[in-house]
Write an enzyme that holds these catalytic residues in place. Structure first.
Site, PDB file in Angstrom:
ATOM      1  N   LYS A 166       2.733  42.891 -74.551  1.00 28.54           N
ATOM      2  CA  LYS A 166       3.527  43.954 -74.722  1.00 28.54           C
ATOM      3  C   LYS A 166       4.256  43.837 -75.851  1.00 28.54           C
ATOM      4  CE  LYS A 166       3.495  44.595 -69.621  1.00 28.54           C
ATOM      5  NZ  LYS A 166       4.248  44.547 -68.548  1.00 28.54           N
ATOM      6  N   ARG A 200      -7.339  20.154 -70.080  1.00 34.54           N
ATOM      7  CA  ARG A 200      -6.679  18.663 -69.621  1.00 34.54           C
ATOM      8  C   ARG A 200      -5.385  19.017 -69.682  1.00 34.54           C
ATOM      9  NH1 ARG A 200     -10.733  17.049 -70.940  1.00 34.54           N
ATOM     10  NH2 ARG A 200     -10.657  18.619 -72.564  1.00 34.54           N
ATOM     11  N   THR A 201      -4.587  19.456 -70.670  1.00 34.72           N
ATOM     12  CA  THR A 201      -3.204  19.396 -70.761  1.00 34.72           C
ATOM     13  C   THR A 201      -2.541  20.179 -69.581  1.00 34.72           C
ATOM     14  OG1 THR A 201      -3.271  19.046 -73.088  1.00 34.72           O
ATOM     15  CG2 THR A 201      -1.146  19.593 -72.108  1.00 34.72           C
ATOM     16  N   HIS A 225       1.889  17.384 -80.590  1.00 35.12           N
ATOM     17  CA  HIS A 225       1.393  17.483 -79.206  1.00 35.12           C
ATOM     18  C   HIS A 225       2.090  16.107 -78.391  1.00 35.12           C
ATOM     19  CE1 HIS A 225      -0.711  17.849 -75.509  1.00 35.12           C
ATOM     20  NE2 HIS A 225      -2.008  18.138 -76.072  1.00 35.12           N
ATOM     21  N   ARG A 280       2.580  25.820 -74.347  1.00 34.31           N
ATOM     22  CA  ARG A 280       1.519  25.603 -75.740  1.00 34.31           C
ATOM     23  C   ARG A 280       1.607  26.917 -76.420  1.00 34.31           C
ATOM     24  NH1 ARG A 280      -3.898  22.911 -75.642  1.00 34.31           N
ATOM     25  NH2 ARG A 280      -2.899  21.272 -75.311  1.00 34.31           N
TER      26      ARG A 280
HETATM   27  C1  NCD Z   1      -5.973  18.199 -78.056  1.00 37.61           C
HETATM   28  C2  NCD Z   1      -5.114  19.368 -78.392  1.00 37.61           C
HETATM   29  O1  NCD Z   1      -4.991  20.322 -77.650  1.00 37.61           O
HETATM   30  O2  NCD Z   1      -4.700  19.197 -79.526  1.00 37.61           O
HETATM   31  N1  NCD Z   1      -6.454  18.183 -76.506  1.00 37.61           N
HETATM   32  C3  NCD Z   1      -5.516  17.890 -75.606  1.00 37.61           C
HETATM   33  O3  NCD Z   1      -4.472  18.538 -75.249  1.00 37.61           O
HETATM   34  N2  NCD Z   1      -6.022  16.838 -74.741  1.00 37.61           N
HETATM   35  C4  NCD Z   1      -6.955  17.892 -78.859  1.00 37.61           C
HETATM   36  C5  NCD Z   1      -7.855  18.826 -79.192  1.00 37.61           C
HETATM   37  O4  NCD Z   1      -7.975  19.954 -78.666  1.00 37.61           O
HETATM   38  O5  NCD Z   1      -8.971  18.547 -80.020  1.00 37.61           O
END
Ligand code: NCD
Length: 316
Positions: free
Chosen positions: A83, A54-55, A132, A104
Site C-alpha cells: 500500500k 531457513r532463517t 547477514h 529481512r
Molecule cells: C543465505 C541468504 O539468505 O543470504 N541463506 C540463509 O539465510 N541461510 C544464503 C543464500 O541465500 O544463498
C-alpha cells in the site's frame, strides 16, 4: 550488556559479547528443557520482505522453543508495503505489538533505517547483498564447536563473493581474530566488493589471496565455505547461467582436502555441492543449520535480557 541492543552487522558485538552468546547457545543445546519457558508471554515479529526458508523458520523455531510466540509475514506482498507504507512506519507499528523484531529486506541498509525508529531490539535477518549477521553467528558457532577456536585458521570462501551477504558478514566477523587467512575463490565477475576488500581486509592487514581454481587450494584449507551464485541479484539471466556451475564440490575434490577440514554452506544449495559429499563426515552444513537455531535462541534471550535464573525465580 546485550539487553535492548540491535544486531545489524557482525561488528555490532564485541568478541566478548559474541562469546557470551556462544556459551549460552551451548548450554541451551545441552539442556533445552531448562529454557523451554524463559520467553513465556513474549512475542517475536518476523518481518520478511524477501523469501527465506531457513532463517525465518529458524527464528520462529527458536522463539517457540523458548516458550514465546511469533507474528509476522513471509513476503512483502502480504504486508502494507504494497500500500506504500514506509519501513519506518511498519517498524514503529510493530514495536507497539511485539518485544523483538527479525527483519529481512532486499534493500541494503533497510534494517538500519528500521532500527532508528524501533522501540524494541531489531535483528537484521539479511539486507540485500550487504550483510547477514545471524548467519554469521551460525557459522561462527559451527566453527567454534568443531574447531574449538577462531584463530590460526585458513578459510576458503568459494562461489559468489560479490553478492553473497553471508560471505561479507563472515569475513568481517573473522577478521578480528589472530592469524586468520582467507583464500577467496571466485570467477572474475564475482570477486568480493571493494567495501570488503578495502575496508576490512586491506585496512586491517589481513592476509588474503584471490584465486580462480578450487582444486589447487583444497589441501591448504581448514574451512571451506561454499556459496550459491545469487540468482536474484543478477541483472541478466545469461550471466547467471554462465556462472552458476563454476564450482561444484564433489568427492574427488574432497579427497584433496585435510582430514579435519570442514565444509560449511549457509544453504540453500543449488549445484555447488554434489549430494555425494553429504555423507562425508567433514560436511557440516546440515549440522550448521541446527546450530543456527540454538544460536538464535541465545541471541533472542540476550537481547530480551531474560535468563534461566530469572525464570526459575518467577516459577517459585
Ligand atoms: C543465505 C541468504 O539468505 O543470504 N541463506 C540463509 O539465510 N541461510 C544464503 C543464500 O541465500 O544463498
Amino acid at each position: 550488556m546485550l539487553k535492548g541492543r540491535n544486531l545489524l552487522e557482525p561488528g555490532d558485538f564485541s568478541p566478548a559479547e559474541l562469546e557470551e552468546i556462544f556459551i549460552l547457545a551451548e548450554k541451551i543445546m545441552d539442556k533445552p528443557a531448562k529454557y523451554a519457558h524463559v520467553c513465556d508471554g513474549m512475542l517475536l515479529s518476523t518481518l520478511f520482505f524477501e523469501p527465506s526458508t531457513r532463517t525465518r523458520l529458524s527464528f520462529e523455531a527458536a522463539m517457540l522453543r523458548l516458550g514465546g510466540q511469533v507474528i509476522g509475514f513471509s513476503e512483502a506482498g502480504s504486508s502494507s508495503a504494497t500500500k506504500g507504507e514506509s519501513i519506518a512506519d511498519t517498524i514503529q507499528t510493530v514495536s507497539c505489538y511485539a518485544d523483538i523484531i527479525a527483519m529481512r529486506h532486499p534493500k541494503e541498509g533497510a534494517p538500519k533505517v528500521g532500527a532508528t525508529v524501533s522501540g524494541i531490539p531489531l535483528i537484521n535477518a539479511g539486507d540485500g547483498g550487504h550483510q547477514h549477521p545471524t548467519q554469521t553467528l551460525t557459522d561462527l558457532m559451527t566453527i567454534l564447536h568443531t574447531k574449538g577456536k577462531f584463530d590460526n585458521l585458513t578459510v576458503g570462501l568459494c562461489g559468489d563473493l560479490k553478492f553473497g551477504r553471508t560471505v561479507h558478514s563472515l569475513l568481517k566477523a573473522l577478521a578480528v581474530y589472530e592469524n586468520v587467512k582467507f583464500i577467496l575463490i571466485s570467477p572474475e565477475e564475482l570477486v568480493i566488493p571493494t567495501f570488503i576488500r578495502k575496508e576490512i581486509l586491506t585496512k586491517n592487514n589481513i592476509e588474503f589471496e584471490e584465486v580462480r581454481n578450487l582444486e589447487e587450494v583444497m589441501h591448504r584449507l581448514d574451512i571451506l565455505y561454499m556459496t550459491r551464485v545469487q540468482k536474484e541479484r543478477f541483472f541478466n539471466e545469461e550471466d547467471y547461467v554462465r556462472l552458476k556451475d563454476t564450482y561444484i564440490l564433489n568427492e574427488d575434490k574432497m579427497a584433496l582436502a585435510k582430514d579435519d577440514m570442514i565444509v560449511l554452506h549457509p544453504l540453500p544449495r543449488v549445484n555447488e555441492i554434489a549430494p555425494e559429499v553429504d555423507k562425508d563426515p567433514r560436511a557440516m552444513y546440515f549440522k550448521q543449520a541446527r546450530f543456527g537455531m540454538y544460536v538464535r535462541m541465545a541471541l533472542i534471550m540476550k537481547l530480551l535480557g531474560v535468563d534461566v535464573n530469572e525464570e526459575t525465580r518467577r516459577a517459585v
